[in-house]
Structure formats: structure tokens, C-alpha cells
Design a protein around this motif. Structure first.
Motif, PDB file in Angstrom:
ATOM      1  N   TRP A 174       1.066  -1.549  -0.455  1.00 18.51           N
ATOM      2  CA  TRP A 174      -0.232  -0.087  -0.043  1.00 18.51           C
ATOM      3  C   TRP A 174       0.784   1.500  -0.084  1.00 18.51           C
ATOM      4  O   TRP A 174       0.750   2.482  -0.404  1.00 18.51           O
ATOM      5  CB  TRP A 174      -1.283   0.007   1.034  1.00 18.51           C
ATOM      6  CG  TRP A 174      -1.695   1.007   1.272  1.00 18.51           C
ATOM      7  CD1 TRP A 174      -1.924   2.150   2.007  1.00 18.51           C
ATOM      8  CD2 TRP A 174      -3.202   1.200   0.738  1.00 18.51           C
ATOM      9  NE1 TRP A 174      -2.610   2.779   1.576  1.00 18.51           N
ATOM     10  CE2 TRP A 174      -3.590   2.921   0.941  1.00 18.51           C
ATOM     11  CE3 TRP A 174      -3.683   0.875  -1.129  1.00 18.51           C
ATOM     12  CZ2 TRP A 174      -4.642   3.161   0.444  1.00 18.51           C
ATOM     13  CZ3 TRP A 174      -4.246   1.515  -1.534  1.00 18.51           C
ATOM     14  CH2 TRP A 174      -5.207   2.652  -0.891  1.00 18.51           C
ATOM     15  N   GLY A 180      -1.923   5.127  -2.013  1.00 21.77           N
ATOM     16  CA  GLY A 180      -1.615   4.811  -0.691  1.00 21.77           C
ATOM     17  C   GLY A 180       0.132   5.823  -0.567  1.00 21.77           C
ATOM     18  O   GLY A 180      -0.643   6.832   0.210  1.00 21.77           O
ATOM     19  N   CYS A 339      -5.463  -1.400   2.466  1.00 24.60           N
ATOM     20  CA  CYS A 339      -4.267  -0.468   3.454  1.00 24.60           C
ATOM     21  C   CYS A 339      -3.169  -1.388   4.330  1.00 24.60           C
ATOM     22  O   CYS A 339      -2.277  -0.707   4.627  1.00 24.60           O
ATOM     23  CB  CYS A 339      -4.504   0.908   4.138  1.00 24.60           C
ATOM     24  SG  CYS A 339      -5.898   0.246   5.524  1.00 24.60           S
TER      25      CYS A 339
END
Length: 463
Positions: A174, A180, A339
Motif C-alpha cells: 500500500w 497509498g 491498506c
């Protein structure tokens, strides 16, 4: 537990939240309540920190509006155990059952090269996923087809079809992903100063500091409704508007508490006109549509500010306000997969499938922070006469949690007992129920909800 500043994770997150609100040094907060939800992440501390932030923001608004003499730092108490329970479920039915939270197809599936989560609670999201997979709405059939797909490819196909899906990624993956990286550069709360307008607090009282405040609620499961539920508990008049066909039965007993719920079609001229009339007489707008959705209806931030100068305009999305996924549909459970939260839980537990947080903590924390943002906006408007906009996201709240110190070893909290609930039962639209006591107390302020929870569309779209 009784500790002026709680655990290191609590103190770290509350300080970060307060700095995001431009509030300076975090004053001491009295923290009570023993036990923590089991997780490799400090979930109970996130619950307590977000609730404490809302409590401090409420205390500061009361001080600004009424000049209350006692210091803000001496009057906010958070029950960490109750805060965690509110992140799970605040309502316990008496003689009836809550609707299921998940559609039967929703969940985690093993793909050819990893894991993917499909979110199919909304019928149109389920239809999109099933159209890509070419299968019936049966879990075993879906699993058999998913197993032949690469997780990333299926995620891309489902999202392109208008559905909701998330391949499981590690935190490291991520951090390298374009989205991200974008989220890592975003503030926890993105602020912008608005136009001059009335403060909306003429009818406020010290014990009910949001009395007379009009809050227009354009939110869905789960973060946005949590925000407006908190505001209703402080005395605000909350009007929730939903499209004609929308329903979310699994969470309505939780999220409609204290609100008037109506339906309005913003895509139709009559509905649009009615909405504009309501917005012109609102003090606060809370919305959770995808980025630019209101703009596509001709209701961008500038148009909203023209309709109601001085508006406090607070919004959220799932994956952040910048980056390639800024317009992507998303939910708490999907963000946890994207994530690295679910992958980290799986690795720590040595499990053979994703291990998410024990509650939908990203939703609840973001929603509570949205309520705090509204309260900060109101305090700013008292001081400057100007409204403001604030933007938050589930992905950025996930980054707050991931960056916090690890939780201290603790036993799980004791299950709720009768003393944890309000003295009187609540006559919800589905039957009587017990509701947990509020998890935060501000000296001199009465937190209560003047309306029980009920179904969508039960009232006319009017204050």
C-alpha cells in the motif's frame, strides 16, 4: 482504568487529531473504563481518542458560546470501554432481532493469487459483481469463479462495472501504491475557510449547545450517519435525506437515532428545488457522496456556499481526496483490505485468511471526527463569522491508526451490563431496545437523543 491521558496510543492519536483541527496542545482528558478490544492495533484507543476529540470540541464550543468559567481541560471524561462498545453496537433489542449486517455474498474470497473482498450489501453493487463473475448469487458459486481470477484483475473489473471490491494488500504494498502514496500526503482533516454567514446558535443552551441548529445529512453507511448521530445527541435538528430506493436495513437501528428521515430525489427538478430550499435554511451540511458527485448535480462547494453563506460543510470519502482512487466507491472493510490492516492481522495471528479489525473502527472513528470537525467549524464561525469546509477519509483515518503505538496488553472488556445502558428503553421503529449510555461526558452538557431510531423515509423533507 482511570488515567488523565490514557495509554500512549490514546495520547498519540488524540494529539494528532487535535493538531489536525488546529487546536494546539491537547488538554488533559479523564479516561475511565477497563479492557480493550482484541487486536494488534489500538482499536479501543482509537475509539476513545476520537470520542475525546469530539468531547473537547463540544466543550470548547460551549466555552466560546457561553463563556463558561471552568477550563475545558477539567470537564471532559471518556469511558474507553463504552466508546469501544459504541464502535461495535450501541443498541440491544428487547424481544426482536436486528437485521443481518451483511448480504450473503459479501465477504472475503480466495483468488488465484491472494485474497479479495466483495462488498455486495447494496443490490446494485451485488449485481455489478455478479455480472463480472457471471454467476448466481450463491456464495459457493461465487467462490468457485473468484478462485480463477487474479485478485487485482478482479478488483479492477468489479470496480469498472460499478461494484465494490478490494484485493488484500500488505502495508508495504500500500505504501508503494499510487493511492497509498497520495493518502500519506493528505492531512487528517483538510480545512478551507468559507463565506460569512449567521452562526445558527441563537437558540443554543449551555446544556444543549446545538439546540436549534439545522443539520442536513446526506450520508450513508456508516461514518457519516455516526457523525450526525453525535450531533443529534448534542441537541441538533438533523434531517437525513435518502434517494427513493435506498435502504440499509442492517444499520438503521444504530444510525437513525435522533434524526428525521425523509426521501428526496436530487436528480429530479422538484427534488433539486426542495433540496436547495432546505440547504438555504441549514447551518451544517454533512455528506458522504463520492468526490464530485454533488458537483455533477450542479451543487459544487461554491454553489452550496452561495445557497447558504457561512455553511459548515463536512464531507468524507473512502480512499482519500487525491490520487487515482479519489472517486472510488469504498467501505471500511474494503479499506482495511487495501491498506494492509487485514493482511497484518492475518500475519500476526498466523491465520489462513484475512483478519480485520474487531469492529468497523475506520467508519466509527471517521464519523466521530466528522462530528468534531462540525463542532470546530461552529466555534470558528462564532469567532470569525465565516463558515468552513472540512474533508476526511477512511483511508487517512486508517493511516492514523497504523502509525499509533501498539496496544498495551489488556484483558477484553467486560460485556455490557444493565448499568451500561440508559435507564429507559428506546421505542425504536422495530421494537423496544436498550441503548448504551453516551461514551463521553462534558460537564454541564446533557447528551441525549430526542427521537428514537426509525426507518428511512418516515417523514416529509422539512425541518
Amino acid at each position: 482504568m482511570t488515567n488523565e491521558m490514557g495509554t500512549p496510543a490514546f495520547a498519540t492519536m488524540l494529539d494528532a487529531i487535535r493538531r489536525a483541527f488546529g487546536a494546539g496542545t491537547t488538554p488533559p482528558v479523564r479516561v475511565t473504563g477497563a479492557g480493550a478490544l482484541p487486536s494488534i492495533y489500538p482499536v479501543s484507543d482509537l475509539a476513545a481518542a476520537s470520542v475525546a476529540a469530539a468531547g473537547l470540541a463540544l466543550a470548547e464550543l460551549v466555552e466560546a458560546r457561553f463563556g463558561r468559567p471552568q477550563a475545558v481541560s477539567s470537564c471532559v471524561t471518556v469511558d474507553r470501554r463504552l466508546a469501544a462498545f459504541w464502535f461495535a453496537r450501541s443498541l440491544h433489542p428487547l424481544g426482536w432481532d436486528l437485521p443481518p449486517l451483511w448480504d450473503p455474498v459479501s465477504g472475503d474470497y480466495r483468488a488465484a493469487d491472494g485474497w479479495i473482498r466483495l462488498h455486495t450489501n447494496a443490490p446494485h453493487h451485488r449485481d455489478a459483481a455478479l455480472a463480472v463473475l457471471g454467476t448466481a448469487p450463491e456464495r459457493e458459486a461465487v467462490a468457485a469463479v473468484v478462485a480463477r481470477w487474479a485478485a487485482d484483475h478482479l478488483e479492477t473489473a468489479v470496480v469498472a462495472a460499478g461494484g465494490c471490491a478490494a484485493a488484500m494488500r500488505s502495508a508495504e504494498a500500500w505504501s508503494r501504491h499510487p493511492q497509498g502514496r497520495a493518502v500519506a500526503q493528505e492531512p487528517l482533516v483538510a480545512w478551507k475557510t468559507g463565506e460569512t454567514g449567521p452562526d445558527g446558535l441563537a437558540a443554543a443552551r449551555a446544556d444543549r449547545p446545538l439546540a436549534g441548529l439545522h443539520v442536513l445529512d446526506l450520508t450513508r453507511v456508516l461514518a457519516g450517519p455516526v457523525a450526525t448521530r453525535f450531533l443529534a445527541g448534542c441537541g441538533a435538528t438533523v434531517l437525513r435525506l435518502d434517494p427513493p430506493s435506498w435502504d440499509e436495513p442492517g444499520v438503521l437501528p444504530e444510525t437513525t437515532l435522533g434524526k428525521t428521515c425523509a426521501r428526496l430525489d436530487l436528480k429530479q427538478p422538484a427534488g433539486r428545488a426542495r433540496f436547495e430550499a432546505l440547504l438555504a435554511t441549514a447551518d451544517v451540511l454533512v455528506h458522504g457522496y463520492r468526490a464530485d458527485a454533488l458537483a455533477h448535480l450542479g451543487l459544487d462547494a461554491a454553489a452550496r456556499a452561495r445557497l447558504r453563506p457561512g455553511l459548515i460543510d463536512v464531507s468524507l470519502d473512502a480512499y482519500g481526496w487525491t490520487g487515482p482512487w479519489r472517486g472510488r466507491r469504498g467501505f471500511d472493510s474494503l479499506v482495511q483490505m487495501s491498506c494492509g490492516i487485514a493482511e497484518a492481522g492475518m500475519a500476526e495471528a498466523g491465520a489462513d485468511r484475512p483478519v480485520p479489525l474487531p469492529v468497523q473502527a475506520l467508519d466509527h472513528a471517521t464519523g466521530t471526527l466528522m462530528a468534531a470537525a462540525v463542532l470546530h467549524g461552529l466555534t470558528r464561525r462564532l469567532a470569525t463569522g465565516r463558515g468552513s469546509t472540512a474533508r476526511l477519509s477512511l483511508a487517512r483515518t486508517a493511516a492514523l491508526l497504523a502509525a499509533a503505538p501498539p496496544p498495551l496488553p489488556e484483558e477484553a472488556p467486560a460485556a455490557p451490563g444493565r448499568a451500561d445502558f440508559a435507564a429507559a428503553s428506546e421505542p425504536t421503529g422495530w421494537g423496544p431496545a436498550l441503548r448504551l449510555r453516551p461514551p463521553v461526558a462534558v460537564d454541564g452538557v446533557t447528551m441525549r437523543w430526542d427521537r428514537p431510531s426509525g426507518p428511512l423515509g418516515a417523514a416529509a423533507p422539512a425541518w
